[in-house]
Design a protein around this motif. Structure first.
Motif, PDB file in Angstrom:
ATOM      1  N   UNK C  55     -75.177  15.733  17.257  1.00 29.14           N
ATOM      2  CA  UNK C  55     -75.426  15.710  18.700  1.00 29.14           C
ATOM      3  C   UNK C  55     -74.133  16.016  19.460  1.00 29.14           C
ATOM      4  N   UNK C  56     -73.035  15.369  19.049  1.00 28.85           N
ATOM      5  CA  UNK C  56     -71.753  15.634  19.728  1.00 28.85           C
ATOM      6  C   UNK C  56     -71.353  17.091  19.531  1.00 28.85           C
ATOM      7  N   UNK C  57     -71.577  17.577  18.312  1.00 22.72           N
ATOM      8  CA  UNK C  57     -71.254  18.976  18.028  1.00 22.72           C
ATOM      9  C   UNK C  57     -72.041  19.917  18.930  1.00 22.72           C
ATOM     10  N   UNK C  58     -73.303  19.583  19.151  1.00 23.81           N
ATOM     11  CA  UNK C  58     -74.130  20.464  19.988  1.00 23.81           C
ATOM     12  C   UNK C  58     -73.696  20.403  21.449  1.00 23.81           C
ATOM     13  N   UNK C  59     -73.315  19.214  21.892  1.00 22.04           N
ATOM     14  CA  UNK C  59     -72.794  19.107  23.261  1.00 22.04           C
ATOM     15  C   UNK C  59     -71.556  20.005  23.388  1.00 22.04           C
ATOM     16  N   UNK C  60     -70.715  19.946  22.358  1.00 22.13           N
ATOM     17  CA  UNK C  60     -69.524  20.790  22.356  1.00 22.13           C
ATOM     18  C   UNK C  60     -69.863  22.263  22.338  1.00 22.13           C
ATOM     19  N   UNK C  61     -70.842  22.619  21.522  1.00 24.26           N
ATOM     20  CA  UNK C  61     -71.238  24.028  21.426  1.00 24.26           C
ATOM     21  C   UNK C  61     -71.738  24.525  22.776  1.00 24.26           C
ATOM     22  N   UNK C  62     -72.539  23.674  23.424  1.00 23.42           N
ATOM     23  CA  UNK C  62     -73.059  24.042  24.736  1.00 23.42           C
ATOM     24  C   UNK C  62     -71.923  24.232  25.735  1.00 23.42           C
ATOM     25  N   UNK C  63     -70.974  23.304  25.721  1.00 19.89           N
ATOM     26  CA  UNK C  63     -69.855  23.406  26.656  1.00 19.89           C
ATOM     27  C   UNK C  63     -69.026  24.650  26.362  1.00 19.89           C
ATOM     28  N   UNK C  64     -68.853  24.955  25.091  1.00 16.15           N
ATOM     29  CA  UNK C  64     -68.082  26.145  24.736  1.00 16.15           C
ATOM     30  C   UNK C  64     -68.803  27.402  25.234  1.00 16.15           C
ATOM     31  N   UNK C  65     -70.139  27.397  25.077  1.00 15.16           N
ATOM     32  CA  UNK C  65     -70.913  28.519  25.589  1.00 15.16           C
ATOM     33  C   UNK C  65     -70.700  28.703  27.090  1.00 15.16           C
ATOM     34  N   UNK C  70     -68.599  31.538  31.741  1.00 12.19           N
ATOM     35  CA  UNK C  70     -67.991  31.488  33.073  1.00 12.19           C
ATOM     36  C   UNK C  70     -66.500  31.717  33.054  1.00 12.19           C
ATOM     37  N   UNK C  71     -65.932  31.848  31.886  1.00 13.61           N
ATOM     38  CA  UNK C  71     -64.485  32.028  31.814  1.00 13.61           C
ATOM     39  C   UNK C  71     -63.792  30.684  31.737  1.00 13.61           C
ATOM     40  N   UNK C  72     -62.493  30.725  31.489  1.00 15.88           N
ATOM     41  CA  UNK C  72     -61.772  29.479  31.257  1.00 15.88           C
ATOM     42  C   UNK C  72     -61.430  28.764  32.550  1.00 15.88           C
ATOM     43  N   UNK C  73     -62.009  29.219  33.651  1.00 16.33           N
ATOM     44  CA  UNK C  73     -61.863  28.483  34.903  1.00 16.33           C
ATOM     45  C   UNK C  73     -62.509  27.101  34.797  1.00 16.33           C
ATOM     46  N   UNK C  74     -63.384  26.924  33.805  1.00 16.24           N
ATOM     47  CA  UNK C  74     -64.023  25.607  33.650  1.00 16.24           C
ATOM     48  C   UNK C  74     -63.060  24.590  33.030  1.00 16.24           C
ATOM     49  N   UNK C  75     -61.906  25.046  32.573  1.00 18.05           N
ATOM     50  CA  UNK C  75     -60.893  24.121  32.077  1.00 18.05           C
ATOM     51  C   UNK C  75     -59.923  23.814  33.220  1.00 18.05           C
ATOM     52  N   UNK C  76     -59.033  22.855  32.985  1.00 15.99           N
ATOM     53  CA  UNK C  76     -58.042  22.533  34.013  1.00 15.99           C
ATOM     54  C   UNK C  76     -56.744  23.294  33.791  1.00 15.99           C
ATOM     55  N   UNK C  77     -56.738  24.188  32.806  1.00 18.72           N
ATOM     56  CA  UNK C  77     -55.506  24.916  32.532  1.00 18.72           C
ATOM     57  C   UNK C  77     -55.208  25.911  33.650  1.00 18.72           C
ATOM     58  N   UNK C  78     -53.942  26.206  33.814  1.00 13.58           N
ATOM     59  CA  UNK C  78     -53.495  27.114  34.862  1.00 13.58           C
ATOM     60  C   UNK C  78     -52.462  28.062  34.265  1.00 13.58           C
ATOM     61  N   UNK C  79     -51.984  29.003  35.079  1.00  9.58           N
ATOM     62  CA  UNK C  79     -50.909  29.855  34.600  1.00  9.58           C
ATOM     63  C   UNK C  79     -49.633  29.042  34.408  1.00  9.58           C
ATOM     64  N   UNK C  80     -49.586  27.862  35.014  1.00 14.25           N
ATOM     65  CA  UNK C  80     -48.416  27.008  34.835  1.00 14.25           C
ATOM     66  C   UNK C  80     -48.531  26.186  33.562  1.00 14.25           C
ATOM     67  N   UNK C  81     -49.671  25.550  33.399  1.00 12.93           N
ATOM     68  CA  UNK C  81     -49.926  24.784  32.174  1.00 12.93           C
ATOM     69  C   UNK C  81     -50.979  25.562  31.406  1.00 12.93           C
TER      70      UNK C  81
END
Lengths: 192, 300, 444
Positions: C55-65, C70-81
């Protein structure tokens, strides 16, 4: 093991199927022209009015001064009238007469009295601002537009008065454009 | 404990639920995968493409831009010139920090409009200090401010470029004319180059850029300002779609103080050579041994 | 769980008498088939555990999808970090994989026979940890559709210049090495044959060197970057190795306790004593190295110390990592104190507590505590903070769940073979009677 190593080497050898690098011939001799831009302010003055399309209207100097030739130059900016009212003057210890010629709006005069056309204002500035003029001649001051490679096109050099107001040459404070708005700044945890 | 039939039934129910959950969870993944074209996935590295393949890809990219952004653009892949090695110098004595260069870059290079992205970052520094720790990039007061000086930073096109060294797939390399480029169709988006660059010169496409059709610069280069796909890294290329045609970079033309000097380092009569030979020149973070082609100088 | 239903696989009625051996691959396929069946059968606890992980794996798979879509804008990473939770986890995972070698070294280099009985667990852990690492690298990529670009010989492999290319090489090499060792030893045990030393011993010794190399290369990935003073320290690789030898043994000790309880494997206290002795040293060594780093940065001061100041005390009014790092320091100190006290030798509970503290402490220190300050301040000294988004947590949990799935299945099959519960039809029954636990390998 040996088979493994050999196949690994074969794989490595398969890399580097690059196309030969392409290079275009070097730049030829300079054929393009370098001209110095002649800004509007050398031949006209803003009227403060706009035309039907909202564009600022300018009045050519000659429009007034062909009819109206003042007998003397003003001693301070307060004496100026018409379109010249409100002119700010902060330019070292020089006065109007240091550059302008009474009765002729199209020319300037150098310190030795030589008359030069208004559009050659660069020569006038060069008298005092030697290092800047030297840098300008070597393309290290003043900026430009067009070609770095004169065999590929023309170049237009900025005029002194494109960037500097001759009556107040120092850059006046202005609001910077395009504030950074990248991620991190957008998230409200922005850069300092 | 449990009869065999019950056990089987439970397994069947569990299996069905599991399969359903899997199908649901994988949906965005499938959606992403189905949007990929086989051609695109199998496309080879820039250096391996024959001229025919390249022109086909360029036309394809133009068609994609039309379909996606609604703009007619022309994308070229202009090779470097023999006998040309680019250099760039910036006069810190006259820069006023107006960020017009950053804006020109933003427009010229088809940057994402939402984020005000630009390859140039202008630091407002304290007079008498060279500590970037005390610098500031998001100043919004009138410039030049008293007691401050301004230092725009962009890609230094290093000759010993850390970003090129670290790329695991050779998606970024140094061209013969000295410009460090990225093959946006080859980059895997690992962002190691972003970590390696000491000048904050690289940007990642966290999402596909958003630009209205009428604001798109139609004059584009494969290795420079064509609209980048999401998930890849991009950087300043000294506007090579302009400079390889002999034109000056957009940031130089936009500078209202004439602080920027660009040219061919191999031409002894060039403006850039005069600056390097006659001005007090330094490079940023010289101690890192990156050997930049971007120089700062002062009026003396 | 009192009923003694025999292991489902063993229940299959296979002829016990020596039969003409079918072709080798047939036997092997049958081995795989039985292993696969074993992976899908077990007690209710096994099902629950596997269902939760799936179940956790599938939640992860869904989030990765979602992230891909949508691109990595869904992460908190930036050009700085530009690296965040994924690479933090990756770094820690490499340490875990390398740390597992702490069972192999005593078993093979020092002929520790007790350790030899359980060394297979360390190798299985190494495989699972590498799966986790590769998972984190892939979810961190902006373009995983271009993964083939990084394959040596097929894409354009920037080797030997790029440290990341080295990392691809050593991580996959380590994976293959351990897969071979584990697979070979288990299969031979399944067949009831003595493994031929030349087929695994050279690989075992290679894997010892290789384990050190995977973590050294991973450290070089960071410490080779001149523009990042926080990472650009010669102490990074030694520290990585030392912390690997904390997190690895800590995890293995816990795992051994789980296996002892549910896996039906009988072994003496030797391995756990040896591993806790290792930890007793490495935990202190790590604290010493941390102190050395802190001293170097803070005594001299200057701009290069800003990352350290930011990490430990906050800088320029930003202090997101301060709670992380002090928790890590507290846990590391606590594990050191417990391990030094006699309680850790007499009480299993205290030892497990020390392992838990050490594991979490290293996870915090070497994960977020190492990756993020490398980017704060940025190379132009901007201070942009980073706190992972929910999507990043989901994906990370998913990758760990995948690793635990691999670990569980591999342990279940491995232990079934090791204890003689699963063996080839022609294999004589083991001398030691299989333990009477119907719940097979089930680390929980």
């Amino acid at each position: 093991m040996r088979v493994l190593a050999l196949s690994f080497l074969a794989l490595l050898a398969a890399c580097g199927t690059d196309q030969p690098g392409r290079l275009r011939p070097p730049p030829g001799p300079p054929t393009g022209a370098t001209t110095i831009h002649v800004p509007d302010r050398l031949t006209s003055i803003p009227t403060g009015e706009v035309d039907a399309l909202g564009r600022p209207q300018r009045a050519p100097c000659v429009g007034c001064h062909s009819l109206r030739r003042p007998a003397r130059l003003p001693s301070s900016v307060d004496e100026l009238d018409e379109f010249h009212q409100g002119l700010r003057f902060v330019h070292g210890g020089v006065s109007c007469a240091s550059c302008h010629v009474v009765g002729d709006q199209d020319v300037l005069h150098r310190a030795d009295g030589t008359i030069i056309p208004m559009v050659d204002v660069l020569q006038l500035c060069a008298q005092c601002h030697g290092p800047q003029y030297r840098d300008y001649l070597h393309g290290a001051h003043g900026g430009m537009n067009g070609a770095w490679d004169l065999s590929s096109g023309d170049r237009v050099r900025n005029n002194c008065v494109d960037c500097h107001d001759p009556h107040q040459p120092a850059f006046q404070p202005s609001v910077p454009v395009l504030p950074p708005r990248d991620r991190g700044v957008l998230q409200g945890r922005g850069a300092r | 404990m449990s009869s065999p039939t019950r056990r089987v039934a439970l397994k069947v129910v569990g299996g069905t639920l599991g399969a359903g959950a899997f199908a649901y969870a994988a949906r965005p993944f499938v959606q992403w995968a189905s949007a990929l074209s086989v051609d695109e996935v199998l496309r080879r590295h820039y250096k391996e493409l024959t001229p025919d393949e390249m022109s086909q890809i360029l036309r394809q990219l133009e068609a994609d831009t039309k379909a996606r952004y609604g703009a007619d653009v022309h994308i070229e892949d202009l090779p470097p010139q023999e006998g040309v090695s680019f250099g760039y110098a910036l006069n810190l004595s006259v820069c006023i920090g107006c960020r017009k260069c950053a804006e020109a870059c933003h427009v010229e290079n088809n940057h994402d409009r939402r984020t005000n992205n630009s390859y140039i970052r202008v630091l407002e520094m304290d007079q008498g200090s060279f500590d970037m720790e005390r610098g500031q990039v998001d100043y919004d007061h009138a410039v030049p401010a008293p007691g401050k000086y301004y230092m725009p930073v962009q890609c230094h096109q290093c000759d010993n470029a850390p970003c090129v060294k670290v790329c695991p797939v050779e998606a970024t390399w140094k061209e013969p004319d000295g410009v460090v480029v990225v093959d946006y169709n080859w980059c895997i988006g690992c962002r190691y180059c972003e970590a390696a660059c000491p000048y904050h010169a690289r940007r990642f496409n966290w999402q596909a850029p958003e630009i209205p059709a009428d604001q798109i610069n139609p004059d584009q280069g494969y290795l420079s300002n064509r609209i980048r796909p999401k998930g890849v890294v991009e950087k300043c290329t000294f506007c090579l779609h302009r400079t390889r045609r002999g034109q000056l970079p957009a940031c130089l033309e936009a500078c209202p103080t004439g602080a920027r000097v660009f040219g061919n380092l191999l031409d002894p009569d060039s403006e850039i050579r005069w600056v390097l030979e006659h001005k007090r020149v330094y490079v940023l973070k010289e101690e890192l041994g990156t050997r930049p082609r971007f120089f700062y100088f002062f009026d003396v | 769980m009192s009923d003694h239903s025999p292991d489902p696989v063993d229940a299959i009625d296979l002829p016990r008498s020596p039969t003409p051996l079918p072709g080798h691959h047939i036997t092997y396929l049958r081995f795989l088939g039985r292993g696969l069946r074993l992976a899908f059968t077990g007690s209710w606890r096994f099902y629950a555990w596997m269902s939760v992980l799936t179940a956790i794996g599938l939640v992860g798979l869904n989030a990765w999808g979602q992230q891909l879509l949508h691109g990595m804008q869904v992460t908190a990473m930036t050009d700085h970090v530009s690296w965040g939770l994924y690479i933090a986890n990756f770094t820690f995972g490499v340490g875990l994989a390398a740390g597992a070698v702490m069972m192999v070294i005593p078993a093979y280099l020092y002929d520790d026979h007790d350790m030899h009985d359980v060394v297979i667990i360390g190798e299985i852990l190494a495989v699972s940890a590498i799966v986790v690492c590769l998972g984190f690298v892939i979810v961190d990529m902006g373009r995983p559709d271009r993964l083939w670009h990084i394959l040596p010989g097929i894409g354009r492999f920037h080797w030997p210049v790029s440290m990341l290319a080295w990392d691809v090489l050593v991580l996959n090499g380590y994976l293959l090495l351990n897969l071979h060792i584990v697979g070979y030893l288990i299969y031979m045990r399944y067949l009831g044959r003595r493994p031929a030393r030349r087929f695994y011993l050279p690989f075992v010794f290679l894997s010892i060197v290789w384990a050190i190399s995977i973590h050294t290369v991973t450290a070089f990935l960071y410490q080779g970057l001149g523009g990042r003073p926080f990472w650009n320290s010669a102490l990074l690789a030694p520290r990585f190795i030392v912390t690997a030898f904390i997190s690895g043994p800590a995890f293995v000790i816990v795992l051994l306790e789980v296996v002892r309880r549910y896996g039906g494997l009988r072994f003496g206290d030797g391995p756990i004593v040896t591993l806790s002795r290792v930890m007793r040293i490495t935990v202190l060594l790590n604290l010493f190295m941390l102190g050395s780093e802190l001293f170097t940065a803070l005594y001299a001061g200057g701009a290069h110390a800003t990352s350290v100041k930011y990490l430990f005390f906050g800088a320029h009014g930003k202090h997101a990592l301060v709670p992380y790092i002090w928790t890590a320091v507290a846990l590391n100190v606590a594990s050191g104190v417990i391990l030094l006290s006699s309680r850790s030798r007499t009480s299993r509970r205290w030892l497990l507590a020390a392992c838990g503290c050490a594991f979490v402490g290293v996870y915090l220190e070497k994960g977020m505590g190492l990756i993020i300050p490398g980017f704060v301040p940025s190379t132009l000294h901007e201070v942009v903070e980073y706190t992972p988004t929910l999507t990043e947590w989901k994906i990370s949990a998913g990758v760990w769940a995948l690793g635990l799935l691999v670990l569980t299945v591999a342990l279940k099959i491995g232990l079934a073979v090791w204890t003689g519960r699963m063996r080839d039809a022609s294999t004589p029954a083991p001398q030691v009677a299989p333990v009477d636990d119907d719940a097979a390998a089930e680390p929980a």
